[in-house]
Design a protein around this motif. Structure first.
Motif, PDB file in Angstrom:
ATOM      1  N   ALA A   1      16.384  -0.665   2.784  1.00 52.83           N
ATOM      2  CA  ALA A   1      15.294  -1.565   2.378  1.00 52.83           C
ATOM      3  C   ALA A   1      14.496  -0.990   1.217  1.00 52.83           C
ATOM      4  O   ALA A   1      14.135   0.187   1.221  1.00 52.83           O
ATOM      5  N   HIS A   2      14.257  -1.852   0.225  1.00 54.85           N
ATOM      6  CA  HIS A   2      13.494  -1.447  -0.959  1.00 54.85           C
ATOM      7  C   HIS A   2      12.010  -1.673  -0.723  1.00 54.85           C
ATOM      8  O   HIS A   2      11.618  -2.757  -0.293  1.00 54.85           O
ATOM      9  N   PHE A   3      11.197  -0.671  -1.040  1.00 55.73           N
ATOM     10  CA  PHE A   3       9.743  -0.868  -0.993  1.00 55.73           C
ATOM     11  C   PHE A   3       9.329  -1.731  -2.181  1.00 55.73           C
ATOM     12  O   PHE A   3       8.835  -2.840  -2.001  1.00 55.73           O
TER      13      PHE A   3
ATOM     14  N   LEU B   1       2.240   0.548   4.852  1.00 57.75           N
ATOM     15  CA  LEU B   1       1.491   1.515   5.658  1.00 57.75           C
ATOM     16  C   LEU B   1       2.263   2.827   5.763  1.00 57.75           C
ATOM     17  O   LEU B   1       1.703   3.915   5.618  1.00 57.75           O
ATOM     18  N   PHE B   2       3.572   2.703   5.992  1.00 55.49           N
ATOM     19  CA  PHE B   2       4.408   3.896   6.086  1.00 55.49           C
ATOM     20  C   PHE B   2       4.370   4.693   4.779  1.00 55.49           C
ATOM     21  O   PHE B   2       4.191   5.911   4.777  1.00 55.49           O
ATOM     22  N   MET B   3       4.528   4.006   3.665  1.00 56.44           N
ATOM     23  CA  MET B   3       4.587   4.665   2.354  1.00 56.44           C
ATOM     24  C   MET B   3       3.287   5.403   2.040  1.00 56.44           C
ATOM     25  O   MET B   3       3.312   6.536   1.575  1.00 56.44           O
ATOM     26  N   VAL B   4       2.168   4.749   2.297  1.00 54.96           N
ATOM     27  CA  VAL B   4       0.862   5.360   2.023  1.00 54.96           C
ATOM     28  C   VAL B   4       0.672   6.572   2.929  1.00 54.96           C
ATOM     29  O   VAL B   4       0.215   7.629   2.499  1.00 54.96           O
ATOM     30  N   ASP B   5       1.071   6.418   4.173  1.00 53.11           N
ATOM     31  CA  ASP B   5       0.955   7.489   5.150  1.00 53.11           C
ATOM     32  C   ASP B   5       1.834   8.684   4.775  1.00 53.11           C
ATOM     33  O   ASP B   5       1.422   9.835   4.853  1.00 53.11           O
ATOM     34  N   PHE B   6       3.054   8.391   4.360  1.00 52.10           N
ATOM     35  CA  PHE B   6       4.062   9.424   4.123  1.00 52.10           C
ATOM     36  C   PHE B   6       3.902  10.107   2.758  1.00 52.10           C
ATOM     37  O   PHE B   6       3.972  11.318   2.642  1.00 52.10           O
TER      38      PHE B   6
ATOM     39  N   LYS C   1      -1.478   7.553  -1.246  1.00 47.95           N
ATOM     40  CA  LYS C   1      -1.798   6.364  -2.059  1.00 47.95           C
ATOM     41  C   LYS C   1      -1.451   6.572  -3.532  1.00 47.95           C
ATOM     42  O   LYS C   1      -0.981   5.665  -4.208  1.00 47.95           O
ATOM     43  N   LYS C   2      -1.674   7.824  -4.016  1.00 50.93           N
ATOM     44  CA  LYS C   2      -1.437   8.115  -5.430  1.00 50.93           C
ATOM     45  C   LYS C   2       0.025   7.853  -5.803  1.00 50.93           C
ATOM     46  O   LYS C   2       0.329   7.236  -6.830  1.00 50.93           O
ATOM     47  N   PHE C   3       0.920   8.313  -4.949  1.00 55.18           N
ATOM     48  CA  PHE C   3       2.348   8.122  -5.228  1.00 55.18           C
ATOM     49  C   PHE C   3       2.730   6.641  -5.183  1.00 55.18           C
ATOM     50  O   PHE C   3       3.508   6.165  -6.011  1.00 55.18           O
ATOM     51  N   VAL C   4       2.166   5.928  -4.223  1.00 52.39           N
ATOM     52  CA  VAL C   4       2.451   4.492  -4.114  1.00 52.39           C
ATOM     53  C   VAL C   4       1.960   3.769  -5.379  1.00 52.39           C
ATOM     54  O   VAL C   4       2.634   2.882  -5.902  1.00 52.39           O
ATOM     55  N   ASP C   5       0.806   4.198  -5.896  1.00 49.57           N
ATOM     56  CA  ASP C   5       0.298   3.630  -7.148  1.00 49.57           C
ATOM     57  C   ASP C   5       1.242   3.919  -8.313  1.00 49.57           C
ATOM     58  O   ASP C   5       1.467   3.073  -9.181  1.00 49.57           O
ATOM     59  N   GLU C   6       1.809   5.139  -8.310  1.00 54.24           N
ATOM     60  CA  GLU C   6       2.769   5.502  -9.364  1.00 54.24           C
ATOM     61  C   GLU C   6       4.008   4.613  -9.304  1.00 54.24           C
ATOM     62  O   GLU C   6       4.526   4.174 -10.336  1.00 54.24           O
ATOM     63  N   LEU C   7       4.453   4.337  -8.078  1.00 51.25           N
ATOM     64  CA  LEU C   7       5.599   3.437  -7.919  1.00 51.25           C
ATOM     65  C   LEU C   7       5.269   2.052  -8.468  1.00 51.25           C
ATOM     66  O   LEU C   7       6.091   1.416  -9.118  1.00 51.25           O
ATOM     67  N   ARG C   8       4.057   1.604  -8.192  1.00 53.67           N
ATOM     68  CA  ARG C   8       3.628   0.278  -8.669  1.00 53.67           C
ATOM     69  C   ARG C   8       3.568   0.238 -10.196  1.00 53.67           C
ATOM     70  O   ARG C   8       3.783  -0.817 -10.803  1.00 53.67           O
ATOM     71  N   ASP C   9       3.272   1.383 -10.805  1.00 53.03           N
ATOM     72  CA  ASP C   9       3.295   1.454 -12.268  1.00 53.03           C
ATOM     73  C   ASP C   9       4.726   1.393 -12.782  1.00 53.03           C
ATOM     74  O   ASP C   9       5.026   0.709 -13.753  1.00 53.03           O
TER      75      ASP C   9
END
Ligand SMILES: [Zn+2]
Length: 162
Positions: free
Chosen positions: A75-77, A113-118, A121-129
């Motif tokens: 599954a792709h985030f 929730l898993f992604m932010v937890d694991f 938040k900074k990394f999840v923001d980078e992915l969104r960029d």
């Protein structure tokens, strides 16, 4: 008269010899859609095997259901449509078919929730960029080729270790 001399003479009269280019024998490139499909297959197998325990079971990133890796989805985030993160290891986790296919809203909420937890938040923001990057066809080709090489080798290691 040499060709060079003929050319310079023709040049005086504003003429140019037409040189018919020989067809270069370049190796034929794999069509991009074929390459993308192959990268998807190789990446998916690696991700599911990587997360499997000694019995070959993985846990769905969203609902926590335990299932054999062969039955699981990769599954792709950030959705598959975004090529920049399509084959990124951190963007891919095993999920059950129910979550990934039929329960999209719940799945994405739990996955986030898993992604932010694991990863934080900074990394999840980078992915969104990264998601916003628009790649050229040749950049996509490079990413797909890298994914195929990298994950084929890594899957081989996993198989040998098993
Ligand atoms: Zn699930």
């Amino acid at each position: 008269m040499s060709l060079a001399a003929a050319d310079s003479l023709m040049g005086i009269f504003g003429m140019k010899r037409v040189v018919v280019p020989k067809k270069a024998k370049r190796p034929k490139l794999t069509p991009l859609p074929t390459l993308i499909r192959k990268a998807d297959t190789v990446t998916s197998e690696f991700i599911r095997r990587k997360h499997a325990d000694e019995h070959g079971n993985v846990t769905c990133v969203s609902c926590g259901k335990v299932l054999h890796w062969k039955m699981a989805h990769c599954a792709h985030f950030i959705g598959r449509g975004k090529k920049s993160t399509r084959w990124l290891e951190e963007n891919l986790k095993p999920a059950c078919c129910g979550c990934n296919t039929f329960n999209k809203e719940y799945h994405m909420r739990e996955y986030t929730l898993f992604m932010v937890d694991f990863y934080g938040k900074k990394f999840v923001d980078e992915l969104r960029d990264m998601e916003k990057q628009v790649l050229s066809a040749s950049q996509v080709r490079t990413l797909a080729e890298e994914a195929i090489d990298d994950y084929t080798a890594k899957t081989k290691e996993l198989r040998n270790a098993a």
